[in-house]
Scaffold this motif. Sequence first.
Motif, mmCIF file in Angstrom:
data_model
loop_
_atom_site.group_PDB
_atom_site.id
_atom_site.type_symbol
_atom_site.label_atom_id
_atom_site.label_comp_id
_atom_site.label_asym_id
_atom_site.label_seq_id
_atom_site.Cartn_x
_atom_site.Cartn_y
_atom_site.Cartn_z
ATOM 1 N N MET A 1 0.793 -1.325 -0.010
ATOM 2 C CA MET A 1 0.034 -0.168 0.063
ATOM 3 C C MET A 1 0.864 1.242 0.265
ATOM 4 S SD MET A 1 -2.947 0.948 2.712
ATOM 5 C CE MET A 1 -3.138 2.982 3.174
ATOM 6 N N SER A 2 0.709 2.292 -0.972
ATOM 7 C CA SER A 2 1.305 3.330 -1.044
ATOM 8 C C SER A 2 0.465 4.485 -0.663
ATOM 9 C CB SER A 2 2.012 3.616 -2.260
ATOM 10 O OG SER A 2 1.076 3.436 -3.317
ATOM 11 N N VAL A 3 0.909 5.666 -0.335
ATOM 12 C CA VAL A 3 -0.128 6.781 -0.040
ATOM 13 C C VAL A 3 0.811 8.086 -0.679
ATOM 14 C CG1 VAL A 3 -1.016 8.416 1.648
ATOM 15 C CG2 VAL A 3 -0.803 5.893 2.019
ATOM 16 N N ILE A 4 -0.068 8.820 -1.693
ATOM 17 C CA ILE A 4 0.609 9.800 -2.204
ATOM 18 C C ILE A 4 -0.068 11.021 -1.819
ATOM 19 C CG2 ILE A 4 1.201 10.927 -4.456
ATOM 20 C CD1 ILE A 4 1.219 7.971 -5.585
ATOM 21 N N ALA A 5 0.162 11.853 -0.930
ATOM 22 C CA ALA A 5 -0.401 13.186 -0.695
ATOM 23 C C ALA A 5 0.006 14.252 -1.309
ATOM 24 C CB ALA A 5 -0.225 13.231 1.076
ATOM 25 N N LYS A 6 -0.663 14.919 -2.034
ATOM 26 C CA LYS A 6 -0.058 15.930 -3.042
ATOM 27 C C LYS A 6 -0.805 17.260 -2.284
ATOM 28 C CE LYS A 6 0.598 13.966 -7.541
ATOM 29 N NZ LYS A 6 0.150 13.964 -8.825
ATOM 30 N N ILE B 1 -2.445 -1.306 -3.203
ATOM 31 C CA ILE B 1 -3.265 -0.524 -3.171
ATOM 32 C C ILE B 1 -2.738 0.979 -3.279
ATOM 33 C CG2 ILE B 1 -5.169 0.605 -1.635
ATOM 34 C CD1 ILE B 1 -5.592 -1.820 -0.364
ATOM 35 N N GLU B 2 -3.117 1.835 -3.744
ATOM 36 C CA GLU B 2 -2.503 3.244 -4.021
ATOM 37 C C GLU B 2 -3.706 4.183 -3.606
ATOM 38 O OE1 GLU B 2 -0.039 5.055 -7.497
ATOM 39 O OE2 GLU B 2 -2.019 5.882 -7.540
ATOM 40 N N VAL B 3 -3.188 5.310 -2.565
ATOM 41 C CA VAL B 3 -4.236 6.093 -2.125
ATOM 42 C C VAL B 3 -3.618 7.418 -2.358
ATOM 43 C CG1 VAL B 3 -5.104 6.932 -0.116
ATOM 44 C CG2 VAL B 3 -4.549 4.728 -0.032
ATOM 45 N N LEU B 4 -4.345 7.953 -3.369
ATOM 46 C CA LEU B 4 -3.872 9.576 -3.805
ATOM 47 C C LEU B 4 -4.784 10.365 -3.193
ATOM 48 C CD1 LEU B 4 -2.244 11.301 -5.586
ATOM 49 C CD2 LEU B 4 -3.907 10.632 -7.662
ATOM 50 N N ILE B 5 -4.250 11.582 -2.557
ATOM 51 C CA ILE B 5 -4.872 12.591 -1.959
ATOM 52 C C ILE B 5 -4.463 13.963 -2.593
ATOM 53 C CG2 ILE B 5 -5.402 14.106 -0.019
ATOM 54 C CD1 ILE B 5 -4.695 11.285 1.652
ATOM 55 N N PHE C 1 -9.967 12.326 -3.579
ATOM 56 C CA PHE C 1 -9.341 10.928 -2.825
ATOM 57 C C PHE C 1 -9.829 9.798 -3.859
ATOM 58 C CE2 PHE C 1 -11.270 12.576 1.524
ATOM 59 C CZ PHE C 1 -10.139 13.601 1.432
ATOM 60 N N THR C 2 -8.515 9.401 -4.330
ATOM 61 C CA THR C 2 -8.614 8.129 -5.273
ATOM 62 C C THR C 2 -7.944 6.975 -4.624
ATOM 63 O OG1 THR C 2 -8.386 9.760 -7.197
ATOM 64 C CG2 THR C 2 -7.813 7.341 -7.435
#
Length: 208
Positions: A79-84, A122-126, A137-138
Amino acid sequence: MEIKRYFQVIKSQRHDFIHHLHTLYGLIAQQKFQDTEEYIEEVIEDVRKINEVIPIHHPAVSALLLTLKQQAYTKNIQMSVIAKDNLAHIPCKVTDINRVLGNLISNAMDALTHDKTQDSWIEVLIELEHLSNEYIFTVTNSGEIDSHIASKLFNNQFTTKSNNHEGIGLIATKRIIEKYEGMIYLETTSNTTAFIARLPAMKKNKAI
């Protein structure tokens, strides 16, 4: 609740650390220095993956994301979290942010629990989209969802329990997003499934 779960993760990591020390002691005692070096590198890599710094303004949101990342790791899900954007100015309650992200990530994790492939992720893009002035939120996971199931996911009486996939909290998530006059929808490809939640950046009268 999220903070409590986060501290449980930390406690678990400390418990694992004792096992790592015993293992390293045993390897050094046997003078297996190459094996010791490889073991240390593996432990460092695991810790780096789990304890990624997530640049979110609200500690409770960061705690939730880190806890879910730990849960994914224990299930062999990358799982990766990308918070822009750090969500400092999002016009939503922190508890509602966590309910949306928590439900979407848990839903993706639940889907992958029954996935037999080796490379589950899982990729979480904010992010904040300036053109539409919306927070987005994707949550994307590997694997394609059945089209018949996808068409009914947001129906009040629908459940996929018979297919070993319950669609956790999607109706509740949709209600929260609509409370802020946002929207949620599904996008799929031949090998990915993505739930996308869009929330207006400006607070509206109906938002609570």
